[in-house]
Design a protein around this motif. Structure first.
Motif: not given
Length: 181
Positions: A20-25, A64-71, A93-95, A112-120
């Motif tokens: 379980s991973l929580d609050r990662l950037t 949970r509650a994590s950000l994946f950005a600029g990868n 958030v996957v941005d 894979v299940t995705v719930n309450s996410a943002i893909f932008s």
């Protein structure tokens, strides 16, 4: 970080545990597959696993509650790549990730299940991609209550989830460092 294969930011393979991973950037990483995160299968020598042939162990991963950005990926999954495991993404958030075979999330042979996410603003391929894989089989991707906005395209290998399951396509209106207005 730069990885020569899978997982520029994080990589998991054949883990026998639930992780379980929580609050990662996870930002500005580069790899062939899974610029931000990779969950892959790795063959284990039978001598290392009690003589069992064809041994593969699915990784069970909850993020949970994590950000994946600029990868960035040079092949599959600029943000995330899942080939072997059961993965749950909640409030992520996957941005602004990029990859020619899927800018946001690529799934091969895994549920894979995705719930309450943002893909932008993911580029180079669709935000959500599901492939059949010779090694891993057919993957599944269930997306609910998520915002899929301003990506090069929405989905490949699956129907667009926008308009079903509580999913929308609205500007998330980030107001700085990935805070919502």
């Amino acid at each position: 970080n730069i990885a020569s294969d899978c997982g520029g930011g994080l990589s998991f393979d054949n883990s026998p545990l639930t992780i379980s991973l929580d609050r990662l950037t996870v930002q500005r990483n580069v790899a062939v597959d899974g610029g931000g995160l990779c969950v892959d299968m790795v063959y284990r020598d039978p001598a290392d696993v009690g003589g069992q042939e064809g041994y593969y162990q699915d990784t069970l991963l909850n993020v949970r509650a994590s950000l994946f950005a600029g990868n960035e990926a040079s092949d599959d999954g600029g943000g995330l790549y899942v080939k072997a495991g059961q993965v749950s993404l909640t409030n992520v958030v996957v941005d602004s990730n990029s990859g020619p075979s899927g800018g946001g999330l690529v799934v091969k042979g895994s549920p894979v299940t995705v719930n309450s996410a943002i893909f932008s603003s993911n580029t180079g391929g669709a935000a959500l991609v599901v492939y059949d894989d010779d090694d891993a089989g057919v993957g599944t991707l269930a997306v609910s209550y998520s915002d899929i906005w301003d990506n090069d395209s929405v989905a490949v290998g699956m129907d667009s989830p926008v308009g079903t399951g509580g999913n929308i396509a609205e500007d998330p209106d980030f107001t700085g460092v990935y805070e919502l207005a």
